[in-house]
Enzyme design. Structure first.
Site, PDB file in Angstrom:
ATOM      1  N   TYR A 318       0.838  -1.197   0.000  1.00 32.00           N
ATOM      2  CA  TYR A 318       0.000   0.000   0.000  1.00 32.00           C
ATOM      3  C   TYR A 318       0.875   1.250   0.000  1.00 32.00           C
ATOM      4  CZ  TYR A 318      -3.467   3.402   1.750  1.00 32.00           C
ATOM      5  OH  TYR A 318      -4.278   4.485   1.923  1.00 32.00           O
ATOM      6  N   CYS A 319       0.568   2.186  -0.920  1.00 31.07           N
ATOM      7  CA  CYS A 319       1.265   3.469  -0.988  1.00 31.07           C
ATOM      8  C   CYS A 319       2.769   3.222  -1.179  1.00 31.07           C
ATOM      9  CB  CYS A 319       0.947   4.288   0.259  1.00 31.07           C
ATOM     10  SG  CYS A 319       1.588   5.982   0.240  1.00 31.07           S
ATOM     11  N   LEU A 320       3.619   3.813  -0.353  1.00 32.43           N
ATOM     12  CA  LEU A 320       5.062   3.595  -0.500  1.00 32.43           C
ATOM     13  C   LEU A 320       5.444   2.156  -0.193  1.00 32.43           C
ATOM     14  CD1 LEU A 320       6.505   6.883   1.004  1.00 32.43           C
ATOM     15  CD2 LEU A 320       6.314   6.224  -1.391  1.00 32.43           C
ATOM     16  N   LEU A 346      -1.488  -1.091  -4.160  1.00 27.92           N
ATOM     17  CA  LEU A 346      -2.624  -0.266  -3.766  1.00 27.92           C
ATOM     18  C   LEU A 346      -2.195   1.197  -3.687  1.00 27.92           C
ATOM     19  CD1 LEU A 346      -3.894  -2.559  -0.851  1.00 27.92           C
ATOM     20  CD2 LEU A 346      -4.471  -2.691  -3.288  1.00 27.92           C
TER      21      LEU A 346
END
Length: 579
Positions: A318-320, A346
């Site tokens: 998710y994200c980074l 994501l």
């Protein structure tokens, strides 16, 4: 003999003196950063000078702005007459479109006049900081952004004397709202001064948040690995490893019982493992991005392999965390390691050329400024990073809260997502510097130049099935940027575009009202994002269901959900989440 007038050779500046000067600069920048929220004033000054010089040398643009000023002045005079003659209906279309002025109270004179004058001023400055010939595109965006931020701060809605909603409330309550607002401000100031954790009400980690049953099965200096206890008699043969971003606490994916992604996956028959990052301190200043790859993703994968020998592993980031997972997957691909079964990203980015307005805060000047701040304290404080994200949506995250809590005297209701958002983390100095320079500034991962173990890794070595999710209103990882993962991976790719923003679009549990998504396979590396969007009709509901079906289709079989291959070190949520 020296010739007359010939200067003696300059003496080299001693290295010790250079170090002393560097230390002075770092101390100065650290002090300045405490006043600017970690933002570099030198970078903004450079952008402003570029804009001002080119505007001064552009008589055509000056003439255009003069014409607009005259036209807006005429509209302002007209508004002064129309607003006074129609006190209950003097709202212009611009007012209706701006949510700061949507309340009926703004239709009254003179407040409708204040709002229209402000919007005309905003229109002029937007034109003044746009399309100035010769200004570097980045500097043009920065000056336009700075102008918008300054004007947002000066909006009539932000002041008690010019906000009719506040005036009415003050009259009805005889000033009690302002007393409550002052008390709220003093409480917040005291909490900030003491660096105390925010008040999250009844939302407590381990009590009402992050309560899915599980065990910490591995711990090192950087992560705890949580294995969640299965709720079904059988589980999919392939476990699922989730890699959250290190700039946030992991339990964004395990909030309350009704919207926990982890609980949903466990109930659907998946054996789920979650990385919980340690909140770094000054002693972790030298942790690198490679440490996050190896101590984080790779060591978690090694632990799962010991628990389930021979099984391949689905991985989601998710994200980074998705960016980090992509680097790890490229490393595994380079080494011929086939333990991953699929890759889910994501709201994650691997190409940072169009990473949204957050890039306005990331240039050489800003990174050098942050490096000096981090050199002084060993890490980047959470509030120094949060300020940039808040400015991206200042009306929603700063000024509307200021009006509600300090002028109307209303404390906003807390929910699980807000409580999580207040639980911020720090960034180790070396890792954050490498992340900003190597990924944002130099875009090494997309260029195939990012190095792990002294050698470059390439995303083209990742031939796994990829499931990528972008969110329509994402201000952190804009969906067009998240879409770019499709340009690099060589395996089959499925893309999802879901409603919502960076957080709410991902935490989109079944049953959530007004949720929809588009889903489809992506063919070819040069596929166009907008054409793909136009070709896929929205589907009502949660994309979680489609993801579960996608994971099952790429799983081999089920196995009994029995046995504890790894000893429990602690019950979930573990220790690091409280750091």
């Amino acid at each position: 003999m020296e010739h007359a007038g010939k200067l003696p050779p300059a003496e080299a500046v001693p290295a010790k003196s250079a170090v002393q000067h560097s230390a002075i600069d770092r101390a100065f920048h650290a002090t300045l950063g405490s006043l600017t929220g970690g933002l570099s004033p030198m970078g903004l000054a450079t952008a402003w000078f570029d804009w001002a010089v080119h505007l001064a040398g552009s008589p055509a643009k000056q003439a255009e702005l003069h014409e607009r000023a005259v036209a807006n002045a005429a509209r302002a005079v007209q508004a002064a007459v129309s607003c006074s003659l129609a006190p209950e209906g003097g709202a212009c279309p611009e007012m209706a479109a701006d949510k700061r002025f949507r309340d009926e109270e703004w239709h009254r004179y003179p407040h409708n006049l204040f709002a229209q004058w402000f919007l005309l001023t905003e229109d002029w400055w937007n034109s003044a900081t746009s399309r100035v010939e010769g200004v570097a595109p980045r500097h043009a965006h920065m000056t336009n952004f700075a102008a918008r931020q300054t004007l947002d701060m000066m909006a009539p809605s932000n002041f008690a004397a010019t906000n009719p909603v506040v005036l009415d409330r003050t009259r009805v309550e005889r000033g009690a709202n302002l007393v409550r607002g002052a008390r709220n401000w003093l409480e917040d100031f005291a909490r900030y001064a003491e660096d105390a954790p925010p008040d999250t009400g009844d939302f407590k980690v381990g009590e009402t948040l992050a309560v899915t049953p599980g065990d910490v099965v591995h711990r090192n200096r950087l992560i705890e690995l949580i294995r969640y206890r299965p709720t079904t008699k059988k589980v999919q043969a392939e476990p699922l490893l989730i890699v959250p971003a290190w700039i946030m606490k992991y339990y964004i994916l395990d909030l309350s019982a009704h919207n926990s992604m982890v609980r949903h996956l466990v109930d659907q028959g998946f054996e789920v493992y979650m990385i919980s990052w340690r909140n770094p301190g000054a002693e972790d200043a030298e942790l690198s991005m490679e440490d996050y790859v190896r101590l984080g993703v790779i060591e978690a994968l090694d632990t799962i392999t010991r628990a389930v020998p021979g099984a391949r592993v689905h991985a989601a980031g998710y994200c980074l965390g998705g960016t980090l997972l992509s680097i790890a997957a490229a490393l595994l691909g380079r080494e011929g390691d086939d333990r991953l079964a699929s890759l889910t990203l994501l709201a994650a980015q691997v190409d940072f050329t169009e990473a949204g307005e957050i890039t306005l805060f990331i240039d050489d000047s800003q990174v050098a400024f942050l490096e000096d701040i981090m050199a002084d304290q060993g890490y980047l404080k959470s509030d120094q990073m949060a300020g940039a994200f808040q400015m991206l949506r200042s009306n929603d995250l700063i000024w509307s809260r200021t009006i509600r809590e300090y002028l109307l005297g209303e404390r906003g209701g807390m929910n699980d997502l807000m409580a999580w958002n207040a639980d911020a983390t720090r960034m180790p100095a070396r890792m954050h510097s490498e992340y900003l320079r190597h990924l944002f500034l130099e875009n090494r991962l997309a260029l195939g130049q990012y190095r792990i173990g002294g050698r470059a890794v390439s995303l083209e070595d990742v031939t796994l099935p990829v499931f990528a999710v972008g969110t329509e209103k994402d201000h952190v990882a804009p969906w067009h940027s998240a879409w770019k993962v499709n340009h690099f991976f060589d395996g089959p790719r499925t893309f999802v575009l879901t409603s919502g923003g960076h957080n709410a679009g991902i935490v989109s549990e079944p049953g959530h009202p007004r949720r929809q998504y588009r889903i489809g396979e992506v063919h070819g590396h040069a596929a166009d994002a907008d054409l793909w969007r136009a070709a896929h009709a929205p589907v009502e509901g949660s994309w979680w269901l489609a993801w579960v079906d996608w994971l099952r289709a790429r799983s081999t079989q089920e196995r009994p959900a029995v046995g504890e291959a790894l000893p429990s070190l602690d019950a979930a949520p573990g220790r690091y989440v409280f750091g």
